[in-house]
Design a protein around this motif. Sequence first.
Motif, PDB file in Angstrom:
ATOM      1  N   MET A   1       0.815  -1.140  -0.027  1.00  0.00           N
ATOM      2  CA  MET A   1       0.054  -0.032  -0.189  1.00  0.00           C
ATOM      3  C   MET A   1       0.723   1.380   0.095  1.00  0.00           C
ATOM      4  N   THR A   2       0.590   2.320  -0.642  1.00  0.00           N
ATOM      5  CA  THR A   2       1.267   3.702  -0.878  1.00  0.00           C
ATOM      6  C   THR A   2       0.668   4.415   0.110  1.00  0.00           C
ATOM      7  N   SER A   3       1.289   5.509   0.568  1.00  0.00           N
ATOM      8  CA  SER A   3       0.736   6.458   1.653  1.00  0.00           C
ATOM      9  C   SER A   3      -0.061   7.047   0.921  1.00  0.00           C
ATOM     10  N   PRO A   4      -1.120   7.597   1.937  1.00  0.00           N
ATOM     11  CA  PRO A   4      -2.320   8.158   1.323  1.00  0.00           C
ATOM     12  C   PRO A   4      -1.731   9.749   0.583  1.00  0.00           C
ATOM     13  N   SER A   5      -0.814  10.306   1.190  1.00  0.00           N
ATOM     14  CA  SER A   5      -0.355  11.529   0.279  1.00  0.00           C
ATOM     15  C   SER A   5       0.230  11.440  -0.847  1.00  0.00           C
ATOM     16  N   VAL A   6       0.430  10.052  -1.511  1.00  0.00           N
ATOM     17  CA  VAL A   6       0.876  10.019  -2.694  1.00  0.00           C
ATOM     18  C   VAL A   6      -0.519   9.809  -3.528  1.00  0.00           C
ATOM     19  N   SER A   7      -0.222  11.069  -4.421  1.00  0.00           N
ATOM     20  CA  SER A   7      -1.348  11.024  -5.397  1.00  0.00           C
ATOM     21  C   SER A   7      -0.794  10.870  -6.654  1.00  0.00           C
ATOM     22  N   ALA A   8      -1.840  10.633  -7.728  1.00  0.00           N
ATOM     23  CA  ALA A   8      -1.184  10.507  -9.169  1.00  0.00           C
ATOM     24  C   ALA A   8      -0.985  11.901  -9.668  1.00  0.00           C
ATOM     25  N   GLU A   9      -1.254  13.062  -8.956  1.00  0.00           N
ATOM     26  CA  GLU A   9      -0.913  14.298  -9.358  1.00  0.00           C
ATOM     27  C   GLU A   9       0.660  14.675  -8.995  1.00  0.00           C
ATOM     28  N   ASN A  10       1.304  13.762  -8.204  1.00  0.00           N
ATOM     29  CA  ASN A  10       2.778  13.992  -8.148  1.00  0.00           C
ATOM     30  C   ASN A  10       3.496  12.689  -8.501  1.00  0.00           C
ATOM     31  N   PRO A  11       3.799  12.868  -9.854  1.00  0.00           N
ATOM     32  CA  PRO A  11       4.357  11.541 -10.474  1.00  0.00           C
ATOM     33  C   PRO A  11       5.688  11.105  -9.830  1.00  0.00           C
ATOM     34  N   GLU A  12       6.380  12.194  -9.299  1.00  0.00           N
ATOM     35  CA  GLU A  12       7.694  11.787  -8.720  1.00  0.00           C
ATOM     36  C   GLU A  12       7.424  10.845  -7.368  1.00  0.00           C
ATOM     37  N   LEU A  13       6.517  11.249  -6.617  1.00  0.00           N
ATOM     38  CA  LEU A  13       6.166  10.570  -5.388  1.00  0.00           C
ATOM     39  C   LEU A  13       5.697   9.180  -5.855  1.00  0.00           C
ATOM     40  N   GLN A  14       4.899   9.291  -6.742  1.00  0.00           N
ATOM     41  CA  GLN A  14       4.022   7.873  -7.266  1.00  0.00           C
ATOM     42  C   GLN A  14       5.379   6.743  -7.484  1.00  0.00           C
ATOM     43  N   ALA A  15       6.426   7.455  -8.320  1.00  0.00           N
ATOM     44  CA  ALA A  15       7.372   6.523  -8.726  1.00  0.00           C
ATOM     45  C   ALA A  15       8.266   6.039  -7.930  1.00  0.00           C
ATOM     46  N   LEU A  16       8.310   7.024  -6.759  1.00  0.00           N
ATOM     47  CA  LEU A  16       9.218   6.760  -5.597  1.00  0.00           C
ATOM     48  C   LEU A  16       8.372   5.519  -4.784  1.00  0.00           C
ATOM     49  N   ALA A  17       6.917   5.817  -4.662  1.00  0.00           N
ATOM     50  CA  ALA A  17       5.995   4.712  -3.921  1.00  0.00           C
ATOM     51  C   ALA A  17       6.320   3.496  -4.664  1.00  0.00           C
ATOM     52  N   GLU A  18       6.341   3.336  -5.955  1.00  0.00           N
ATOM     53  CA  GLU A  18       6.181   2.155  -6.591  1.00  0.00           C
ATOM     54  C   GLU A  18       7.679   1.488  -6.375  1.00  0.00           C
ATOM     55  N   ALA A  19       8.863   2.226  -6.343  1.00  0.00           N
ATOM     56  CA  ALA A  19      10.025   1.716  -6.161  1.00  0.00           C
ATOM     57  C   ALA A  19      10.206   1.086  -4.632  1.00  0.00           C
ATOM     58  N   VAL A  20       9.452   1.732  -3.658  1.00  0.00           N
ATOM     59  CA  VAL A  20       9.603   1.294  -2.587  1.00  0.00           C
ATOM     60  C   VAL A  20       8.713  -0.057  -2.446  1.00  0.00           C
ATOM     61  N   ASP A  21       7.520  -0.198  -3.065  1.00  0.00           N
ATOM     62  CA  ASP A  21       6.864  -1.464  -3.205  1.00  0.00           C
ATOM     63  C   ASP A  21       7.442  -2.689  -3.660  1.00  0.00           C
TER      64      ASP A  21
END
Length: 548
Positions: free
Chosen positions: A1-21
């Motif tokens: 699960m990614t953290s709720p603050s990660v939204s699709a609007e922030n592609p950098e955080l999204q990519a980071l969340a995917e890398a962590v997952d």
Amino acid sequence: MTSPSVSAENPELQALAEAVDRRRNFAIISHPDAGKTTLTEKLLLYGGAIQQAGAVKARGEQRKVTSDWMELEKQRGISITSTVLQFDYGTNTINLLDTPGHQDFSEDTYRTLAAADNAVMLEDAAKGLEPQTRKLFEVCRMRQIPIFTFINKMDRPGRDPLSLLDEIESELGLTPWAVNWPIGSGEQFRGVIDRRTRRVILFSRAERGRQAEELEMDADDPRLLEMVESDLLELALEELDLLEAAGAELDLEMVHAGELTPVFFGSAMTNFGVRPFLDAFLELAQKPMPRTSSAGEIETIRPGFSGFVFKLQANMDPRHRDRVAFVRVCSGKFEKDMAVQHARTGKTIRLSRPQKLFGQDREVVEDAYPGDVIGLNNPGMFAIGDTLYLGSKVEYEGIPCFSPEIFSWLRNPNPSAFKNFRKGVNELREEGAVQILYDTDESKRDPILAAVGQLQLEVVQHRLENEYGVATRLEPLGYQVARWVTGGWQELEKVGRIFNCKTVRDAWNRPVLLFKNEWNLNQLREEHPDFALSAVAPVVSGVEPISL
Ligand code: G4P
């Protein structure tokens, strides 16, 4: 699960969340000879990181040729160094934090465990829990990290599997949950039954080191009885029923809290059970987790990079006579050439040549994510426990020093070599090669080396001679137990004179009591039950240690 603050609007955080997952990391804890090198090698084979069995040992050979202070490793045939092995498997990126093979270097292993999010406890089926494994388990327990148990060498006669599980439960207080169950053992080892799918994986004695074929079928497939003696199969199924009746469930929360250990049976040497283990590990292990800092928990998924130094290693490549600081990335994305803050000194440091280390090989990394480890060249800048960060200040909890058991004066018989002696002692302390204590009588200026194992002292002496040109002498102190006084000098004064005990100072000028044996320590405890002592040095942050 990614953290709720990660939204699709922030592609950098999204990519980071995917890398962590995608990431999983672990360290293996075991007693020497349980098969850690063999299991590591087989895991790397699955990851495609090496092409043939024997490569890990071959790397070892290469290491012995390329490293010179590790001459000692060659003489003794031991492995002291530890590195990080990163490989991809399926959609996952796995970081295996390798630890030294010799128990005298367990302090190094402790630190590596501080950087790991999961541990694999490797047992020899014939021996069960062994001393080194128990010690390292305590560290995992302190950090409450998930522990996965691999019971190895099932191709050889071993102990009854139920008794091995009982031992884990009764001695470690850890609930075992067998993910697979062996059919027979030793000469009669026929394979394992997967508890969740009731599929049987059959064991065939492959040529040593070769990848065994894994023939699979349902436990009630009639063809199975053509391949497995009915009594062995029945017994295994009965035992499985017994486990089911005992009622424990494979509760992921308990796994992640380090309270329940998934257990696997296999044979690393014949490569049996390694792939199912790896698959289940990836399913059940925890991804890189938030870490505690002075500013509370730091989420992995946040814009600012942060990480901490968990290990320093000198002379990994003698051609460059360098020191490498191993940094565990904790949050954000790390990028080459980043200018980061060094929390302890407040300096800004440009990280221009970050490296990925694979055994003895290195390559420059362009980026890294939480859970990864990067190597930084360290011209005396970093100490163990140091935090690096970007953005608002973060300082991670330090790494505890473990209770040394061997104490020895380090004498420098040649006063003209004092400068080098001092430099060597200070640098080796910073690197965590050994702990340094001092006499309370300031006229006795020689340092006291405090180590977990005798070899650790020999390495220090060897390196002082080879790297700093000072021949030294060791003079044992005859104490075996160290305890830090939790309340500091004030509390110590209140207790008054303590018999059969020597008071010394650590590098942070804190009182440490040395006892000849546990008995003397217990005597003090009985006399002063409220006097708080700790086997582990309290963590220090932001204070510079005393140099020699
Ligand atoms: P370590 O790193 O934990 O110290 O152990 P390592 O892998 O070096 O293994 C120790 C010994 O145990 C090795 O034998 C290795 O081949 C053997 N071993 C490891 N896994 C298994 C297994 O599943 N079954 C059996 N039967 N043996 C296993 P060695 O004779 O000391 O070394 P080598 O001749 O293999 O180099």
